[in-house]
Scaffold this motif. Structure first.
Motif, PDB file in Angstrom:
ATOM      1  N   SER A   6       0.558  -1.283  -0.016  1.00 18.21           N
ATOM      2  CA  SER A   6      -0.120  -0.149  -0.047  1.00 18.21           C
ATOM      3  C   SER A   6       0.901   1.252   0.097  1.00 18.21           C
ATOM      4  O   SER A   6       0.484   2.263  -0.667  1.00 18.21           O
ATOM      5  CB  SER A   6      -0.852   0.100   1.250  1.00 18.21           C
ATOM      6  OG  SER A   6      -0.114  -0.115   2.447  1.00 18.21           O
ATOM      7  N   GLN A   7       2.033   1.298   0.998  1.00 12.96           N
ATOM      8  CA  GLN A   7       2.884   2.284   0.797  1.00 12.96           C
ATOM      9  C   GLN A   7       3.482   2.597  -0.509  1.00 12.96           C
ATOM     10  O   GLN A   7       3.902   3.782  -0.943  1.00 12.96           O
ATOM     11  CB  GLN A   7       3.917   2.131   1.880  1.00 12.96           C
ATOM     12  CG  GLN A   7       3.490   2.826   3.211  1.00 12.96           C
ATOM     13  CD  GLN A   7       4.375   2.594   4.036  1.00 12.96           C
ATOM     14  OE1 GLN A   7       3.946   1.899   5.376  1.00 12.96           O
ATOM     15  NE2 GLN A   7       5.513   3.206   3.894  1.00 12.96           N
ATOM     16  N   MET A   8       3.989   1.686  -1.195  1.00 14.18           N
ATOM     17  CA  MET A   8       4.613   1.516  -2.453  1.00 14.18           C
ATOM     18  C   MET A   8       3.490   2.199  -3.615  1.00 14.18           C
ATOM     19  O   MET A   8       3.999   2.937  -4.406  1.00 14.18           O
ATOM     20  CB  MET A   8       5.128   0.103  -2.987  1.00 14.18           C
ATOM     21  CG  MET A   8       6.321  -0.190  -2.466  1.00 14.18           C
ATOM     22  SD  MET A   8       7.719   1.082  -2.515  1.00 14.18           S
ATOM     23  CE  MET A   8       8.021   0.846  -4.583  1.00 14.18           C
ATOM     24  N   LYS A   9       2.403   1.869  -3.555  1.00  8.58           N
ATOM     25  CA  LYS A   9       1.407   2.529  -4.486  1.00  8.58           C
ATOM     26  C   LYS A   9       1.330   3.934  -4.115  1.00  8.58           C
ATOM     27  O   LYS A   9       1.024   4.592  -5.140  1.00  8.58           O
ATOM     28  CB  LYS A   9       0.186   1.774  -4.176  1.00  8.58           C
ATOM     29  CG  LYS A   9       0.022   0.228  -4.776  1.00  8.58           C
ATOM     30  CD  LYS A   9      -1.411  -0.455  -4.819  1.00  8.58           C
ATOM     31  CE  LYS A   9      -1.644  -1.617  -5.379  1.00  8.58           C
ATOM     32  NZ  LYS A   9      -2.935  -2.030  -5.237  1.00  8.58           N
ATOM     33  N   THR A  34       2.406  -6.878  -9.163  1.00  5.47           N
ATOM     34  CA  THR A  34       2.836  -7.055  -7.450  1.00  5.47           C
ATOM     35  C   THR A  34       4.545  -7.273  -7.457  1.00  5.47           C
ATOM     36  O   THR A  34       4.939  -6.902  -6.635  1.00  5.47           O
ATOM     37  CB  THR A  34       2.231  -8.276  -7.059  1.00  5.47           C
ATOM     38  OG1 THR A  34       0.804  -8.080  -7.153  1.00  5.47           O
ATOM     39  CG2 THR A  34       2.483  -8.711  -5.700  1.00  5.47           C
ATOM     40  N   PHE A  35       4.984  -8.324  -8.173  1.00  4.13           N
ATOM     41  CA  PHE A  35       6.286  -8.697  -8.305  1.00  4.13           C
ATOM     42  C   PHE A  35       7.281  -7.247  -8.841  1.00  4.13           C
ATOM     43  O   PHE A  35       8.265  -7.138  -8.275  1.00  4.13           O
ATOM     44  CB  PHE A  35       6.763  -9.716  -9.297  1.00  4.13           C
ATOM     45  CG  PHE A  35       6.174 -10.943  -8.771  1.00  4.13           C
ATOM     46  CD1 PHE A  35       6.371 -11.431  -7.303  1.00  4.13           C
ATOM     47  CD2 PHE A  35       5.144 -11.621  -9.404  1.00  4.13           C
ATOM     48  CE1 PHE A  35       5.614 -12.626  -6.976  1.00  4.13           C
ATOM     49  CE2 PHE A  35       4.636 -12.753  -9.016  1.00  4.13           C
ATOM     50  CZ  PHE A  35       4.805 -13.475  -7.921  1.00  4.13           C
ATOM     51  N   ALA A  36       6.553  -6.554  -9.669  1.00  2.00           N
ATOM     52  CA  ALA A  36       7.414  -5.355 -10.098  1.00  2.00           C
ATOM     53  C   ALA A  36       7.472  -4.175  -9.246  1.00  2.00           C
ATOM     54  O   ALA A  36       8.627  -3.545  -8.783  1.00  2.00           O
ATOM     55  CB  ALA A  36       6.643  -4.664 -11.445  1.00  2.00           C
ATOM     56  N   LEU A  37       6.423  -4.273  -8.259  1.00  2.00           N
ATOM     57  CA  LEU A  37       6.422  -3.200  -6.932  1.00  2.00           C
ATOM     58  C   LEU A  37       7.328  -3.647  -6.053  1.00  2.00           C
ATOM     59  O   LEU A  37       8.163  -2.756  -5.494  1.00  2.00           O
ATOM     60  CB  LEU A  37       4.955  -3.125  -6.372  1.00  2.00           C
ATOM     61  CG  LEU A  37       3.856  -2.196  -7.127  1.00  2.00           C
ATOM     62  CD1 LEU A  37       2.361  -2.593  -6.397  1.00  2.00           C
ATOM     63  CD2 LEU A  37       4.253  -0.938  -6.905  1.00  2.00           C
ATOM     64  N   ALA A  53      13.436   8.068   2.087  1.00  2.00           N
ATOM     65  CA  ALA A  53      13.074   9.161   3.015  1.00  2.00           C
ATOM     66  C   ALA A  53      11.549   9.363   2.589  1.00  2.00           C
ATOM     67  O   ALA A  53      10.756   9.565   3.438  1.00  2.00           O
ATOM     68  CB  ALA A  53      13.768  10.353   2.733  1.00  2.00           C
ATOM     69  N   ALA A  54      11.159   9.407   1.465  1.00  2.00           N
ATOM     70  CA  ALA A  54       9.915   9.628   0.908  1.00  2.00           C
ATOM     71  C   ALA A  54       9.106   8.559   1.566  1.00  2.00           C
ATOM     72  O   ALA A  54       7.820   8.716   1.849  1.00  2.00           O
ATOM     73  CB  ALA A  54       9.667   9.877  -0.545  1.00  2.00           C
ATOM     74  N   TYR A  55       9.683   7.174   1.406  1.00  2.00           N
ATOM     75  CA  TYR A  55       8.726   5.945   1.655  1.00  2.00           C
ATOM     76  C   TYR A  55       8.645   6.047   3.318  1.00  2.00           C
ATOM     77  O   TYR A  55       7.604   5.695   3.688  1.00  2.00           O
ATOM     78  CB  TYR A  55       9.608   5.073   1.387  1.00  2.00           C
ATOM     79  CG  TYR A  55       9.010   3.422   1.551  1.00  2.00           C
ATOM     80  CD1 TYR A  55       8.060   3.184   0.700  1.00  2.00           C
ATOM     81  CD2 TYR A  55       9.340   2.657   2.858  1.00  2.00           C
ATOM     82  CE1 TYR A  55       7.190   1.541   0.945  1.00  2.00           C
ATOM     83  CE2 TYR A  55       8.555   1.669   3.035  1.00  2.00           C
ATOM     84  CZ  TYR A  55       7.549   1.282   2.188  1.00  2.00           C
ATOM     85  OH  TYR A  55       6.851  -0.219   2.561  1.00  2.00           O
ATOM     86  N   GLN A  56       9.478   6.547   4.057  1.00  2.00           N
ATOM     87  CA  GLN A  56       9.384   6.440   5.570  1.00  2.00           C
ATOM     88  C   GLN A  56       8.541   7.736   6.000  1.00  2.00           C
ATOM     89  O   GLN A  56       7.753   7.562   6.994  1.00  2.00           O
ATOM     90  CB  GLN A  56      10.857   6.598   6.060  1.00  2.00           C
ATOM     91  CG  GLN A  56      11.788   5.610   6.068  1.00  2.00           C
ATOM     92  CD  GLN A  56      13.261   5.745   6.516  1.00  2.00           C
ATOM     93  OE1 GLN A  56      13.687   6.925   6.366  1.00  2.00           O
ATOM     94  NE2 GLN A  56      13.799   4.830   7.371  1.00  2.00           N
ATOM     95  N   ALA A  57       8.518   8.740   5.059  1.00  2.00           N
ATOM     96  CA  ALA A  57       7.425   9.674   5.554  1.00  2.00           C
ATOM     97  C   ALA A  57       6.138   9.267   5.388  1.00  2.00           C
ATOM     98  O   ALA A  57       5.316   9.720   6.154  1.00  2.00           O
ATOM     99  CB  ALA A  57       7.800  10.812   4.653  1.00  2.00           C
ATOM    100  N   LEU A  58       5.809   8.514   4.560  1.00  2.00           N
ATOM    101  CA  LEU A  58       4.650   7.908   4.173  1.00  2.00           C
ATOM    102  C   LEU A  58       4.405   6.935   5.492  1.00  2.00           C
ATOM    103  O   LEU A  58       2.921   7.182   6.047  1.00  2.00           O
ATOM    104  CB  LEU A  58       4.549   7.063   2.942  1.00  2.00           C
ATOM    105  CG  LEU A  58       4.550   8.030   1.644  1.00  2.00           C
ATOM    106  CD1 LEU A  58       4.425   7.030   0.671  1.00  2.00           C
ATOM    107  CD2 LEU A  58       3.265   8.743   1.667  1.00  2.00           C
ATOM    108  N   ALA A  61       3.352   9.174   8.441  1.00  2.00           N
ATOM    109  CA  ALA A  61       2.007  10.063   8.171  1.00  2.00           C
ATOM    110  C   ALA A  61       0.828   9.243   8.414  1.00  2.00           C
ATOM    111  O   ALA A  61      -0.149   9.686   8.966  1.00  2.00           O
ATOM    112  CB  ALA A  61       2.136  10.537   6.940  1.00  2.00           C
ATOM    113  N   LYS A  62       1.067   7.842   8.309  1.00  2.00           N
ATOM    114  CA  LYS A  62      -0.061   6.853   8.465  1.00  2.00           C
ATOM    115  C   LYS A  62      -0.168   6.664   9.922  1.00  2.00           C
ATOM    116  O   LYS A  62      -1.363   6.337  10.267  1.00  2.00           O
ATOM    117  CB  LYS A  62       0.532   5.501   7.828  1.00  2.00           C
ATOM    118  CG  LYS A  62      -0.543   4.627   8.036  1.00  2.00           C
ATOM    119  CD  LYS A  62      -0.081   3.263   7.405  1.00  2.00           C
ATOM    120  CE  LYS A  62       0.908   2.710   8.374  1.00  2.00           C
ATOM    121  NZ  LYS A  62       1.392   1.021   8.010  1.00  2.00           N
ATOM    122  N   GLU A  63       0.825   6.866  11.004  1.00  2.00           N
ATOM    123  CA  GLU A  63       0.767   6.686  12.276  1.00  2.00           C
ATOM    124  C   GLU A  63       0.181   7.851  13.218  1.00  2.00           C
ATOM    125  O   GLU A  63      -0.783   8.706  13.050  1.00  2.00           O
ATOM    126  CB  GLU A  63       1.908   6.411  12.825  1.00  2.00           C
ATOM    127  CG  GLU A  63       2.621   5.195  12.480  1.00  2.00           C
ATOM    128  CD  GLU A  63       4.161   4.960  12.916  1.00  2.00           C
ATOM    129  OE1 GLU A  63       4.576   6.135  13.693  1.00  2.00           O
ATOM    130  OE2 GLU A  63       4.686   4.046  12.754  1.00  2.00           O
TER     131      GLU A  63
END
Length: 63
Positions: A6-9, A34-37, A53-58, A61-63
């Motif tokens: 979900s975060q990768m999307k 799915t495998f490409a993600l 960093a962008a992934y960690q920010a997501l 933000a979810k928490e």
């Protein structure tokens, strides 16, 4: 850091460069989305990747 589909999307949704890389992975390597993600996560996010960093920010933000 853990892979979450979900975060990768979300990360890809707003990033044209990642969208293009995903398309290349799917087309040239004949991977399902799915495998490409997951491959994109390991190459661009995990272990100090360009988009870590962008992934960690997501995640924060979810928490």
């Amino acid at each position: 850091m853990k892979y979450m589909k979900s975060q990768m999307k979300l990360l890809i949704k707003d990033n044209k460069e990642l969208q293009a890389r995903l398309k290349v992975l799917m087309d040239e390597m004949n991977l399902e989305r799915t495998f490409a993600l997951k491959a994109l996560y390991h190459s661009e996010v995990a272990e100090g990747g360009k988009y870590q960093a962008a992934y960690q920010a997501l995640d924060q933000a979810k928490e």
